[in-house]
Scaffold this active site. Structure first.
Site: not given
Lengths: 284, 284, 284, 284
Positions: C201, C227-229
């Site tokens: 995040g 997100l970001d995964a």
């Protein structure tokens, strides 16, 4: 993965069809490949390969694999080694006065990280004999001085033969082996306490301190007649600063030495290291 | 932190009361210390210190600080330097044909990472002149050959003086400076494309490849008459493998070179580097 | 190596004979393999392979290779991609206000490290337009706010199509892409300024400072709706200390971000990254 | 350096004259400072300092130093600790089933790297009792289950008191301590087998594998009631690849865990760690 496997390490002049011919040999005999990796050194015109397959379901009996593969390898001009994962190699650890690499290798062997037996320790000193006793490892004290080297090396070779040793690990053995010894027993891994080729020779930490380096290293390599010049298997480094005195470099270096040596021994025992010229291919 | 500060770098024979005397000098004159770090080299019997304080509220005018501090320093046998954070140093970047360190330094200067002006580029080649033009930096081409070196160095020294240069950064300048030049202009940082003292001299990446190392490095150091032997400011390394050919080492090395050089230049400009003998204390 | 090559990336259920069948296909058609590496994920029962061969002397015309290989791949249940080294991919770089990753990618492309064209920059800000002009790259400003996202994404997709873009690189583009966008254009690499999964995040450096970590990192990954995964391609880290304030973390992080992103883009462009599930195999 | 030293760790609101006042106290009493380092956290308005001096020639007897320094510290609103280098701390090592950190700490203590006594091992399992016996360390087995935790913690606290323990090292002790326990015995260092704050909680290696990270880490921190959230002392990392299965992550992680934990314990014992808020200053 407890299934036994066979591993071939192959090097030959680069040419068309190598991967196909080698993979076909295994497939035609019913083998299931679990690792296959190759490297081409274009400058040297050399093809290098590691291929590992499960013996379960393989149609050739073990003692015929070599002969059968040779029929393929010979026309290619290939050098090759064949290893079985359930043949447990026997290691002799050679030491002088320091115990950290010795203890580390024994711990790892006990913990199952290093698949080998360690039946023998050879030392030119007496002080670590207790460790050998504690772990039920035979300890041979062989003192080395200027005059008795050749004679003592003969004795060392006899002991290696007697214990059916496959690999010598110089775990901070602070003596130089003769070219003749290495010629007769070439399977030797040494740990050098510097980031080679920096600080070849004696007292690397003292010299690193004097030079004011900001990083120190350790190098595991195969022993060759030319001291500290053998094929490098593994290296690692750690940051140091002006606050680190020679004793601190030695302390920090010890942590490097044992990890770097253990990684090299493990890679070697898993038949992941292929030497050519003065270089290694490490099939990780 | 935009408050201007003064920084003292001090070295002297170790003795009782040094920290107290130096800190008192600043406190007695109303200074607020924001960084104070010292190191004692016991083997050398040497005390080394960096102390930085805010000028805001300091009772001594700038031009008297040196004289006043000298009254304390002289009885201690101390060598010292005094720097003000709002005196912006002037850098000359020296290059040959490669642009990566040059571009990186310019970018960092533009981004505010390096607190300096870069009014001058000197090169023994023509090919990067466009970069100088693009960033409005003066570009002096000074060709070097076997016969004109002494003469050209005289010219270089004149230009450095003309541009009031405080620091020369050899950003892959592939020429050796004479002892005489360095004697006359000692503030020179060089980037060497190896993990010194490994691969001193020419073509380190080619030699690293031949040696089969598993890690390569870069070293930023002050230039001395003895090539690649000057006090090391910063080093860093990156892993390589058998898959990396010389071109790959060069490519990976470039990333090291620019970061290591930039860190060293920044540390120097922040007056965090104290040289003694052939070593540095880096007060980070 | 300037010889054009073809590369196959293959994944299929593990079974006997895979290496042999694939290598035979190439050998039977006269190809010279220059890189062959496979990985078996035993837990997933999956075989994954990268194989690269020289097109010079290969008997199949390019446009028939796919069809021919499919005859082998289909019975194996294999997914595969075929790439030619002389088909130069086209990259769009997406940015917000920070320039370091953008400049770095452009430099590397100009220096030949990244074999791609960069015809397009998309930004939600105006401030880096000059860089685009300087390097003759088209610059599209597409402002994003709470209300216009869907509409603007449609526009972005049109532009990507118009410029025939193969890969989007989010080079510090501080906006989240919708699941729908990613579904329509899945070839996206993002750089996240933390060591994922730590500090998923916003504001990872501020949170790293607050947490008092001693090491910070950067992560390059494929973008996914979560997100970001997405699947991680490359990560790297750098040490920090109590002396580093948030600004220092940001500065040190920038050096990581540009190197990590560049490595990931290069690996992707060399067709060395094979995604399966949420993981990558990186055939280095 | 075998000379005994005293060390003060001080934190107080930032103000003018702190270094001077503290250094004067030592100088006025005839002390020779061998290490002096300070840090200012500008955001927190906090001054933090470590100062170490030789007791040889110091005019104040040991038992008066604290009182005398307090006269200076109190007006400054300072918190401080005073330590003597020849007061050997007593460590209790807490373990579960894994032996690598335990053996490592014992080995380092025997080798002189860790200046402490280790009179006590506490475990919730029986299997490592032999190691305790081998090194003549008392071994207390205290089984923990859902129902007996409070009761067993009371017992643990009694034993810690009985053995006059100064520091508890959780060397892979796979149980959570209650807030109440930590409140009563706050000097606890834990090793967590991940790069915190990534993979807080159980099974970090399994989760690292699932996430497909390219680097794994280990973190040594002071224990707090909030699990895995205490002030970080030291972290380190190692690269992994798709070839590493969970077992490989565990194996590689072990090497990290023991080095990171040992570094943290050593820094703590040398009084180089100052905690404030949830952060540490490590005066290296």
């Amino acid at each position: 993965m407890t299934n036994p496997t066979a591993t071939l390490l192959i090097s030959c002049p680069d040419q068309r069809g190598l991967v196909a011919k080698i993979a076909n040999f295994i497939y035609a005999n019913g083998g299931n490949i679990i690792h296959s990796d190759q490297h081409t050194d274009f400058a040297a015109g050399l093809f290098l390969m590691r291929i590992e397959w499960q013996l379960d379901g393989f149609n050739l009996p073990r003692d015929l694999i070599g002969t059968a593969f040779n029929a393929i390898a010979q026309p290619l001009g290939a050098k090759w080694e064949l290893h079985f994962s359930d043949t447990i190699p026997r290691i002799a650890i050679w030491i002088s006065k320091q115990d950290h690499c010795l203890l580390d290798l024994i711990w790892r062997q006990r913990a199952g990280e290093i698949a080998a037996e360690i039946p023998l320790i050879i030392s030119n000193h007496h002080n670590l004999k207790e460790i050998a006793e504690q772990f039920n490892i035979e300890y041979h004290h062989i003192a080395i001085n200027k005059n008795n080297k050749a004679e003592q090396e003969t004795k060392q070779l006899e002991i290696l033969q007697q214990y059916q040793i496959d690999l010598v690990v110089l775990a901070k053995y602070m003596q130089i082996l003769s070219a003749d010894f290495i010629h007769q027993f070439p399977q030797i891994i040494n740990i050098h306490h510097s980031f080679l080729p920096a600080f070849v020779g004696a007292n690397p930490y003292h010299r690193a301190f004097e030079r004011g380096v900001k990083i120190i290293g350790a190098t595991a390599h195969y022993a060759t007649a030319d001291l500290d010049a053998g094929p490098i298997i593994e290296q690692d480094v750690v940051r140091v600063s002006h606050r680190d005195e020679v004793d601190d470099l030695i302390r920090k270096g010890k942590d490097l030495e044992r990890v770097v040596l253990a990684r090299a021994v493990r890679l070697h025992l898993q038949n992941r290291v292929l030497v050519y010229g003065n270089r290694t291919v490490v099939f990780e």
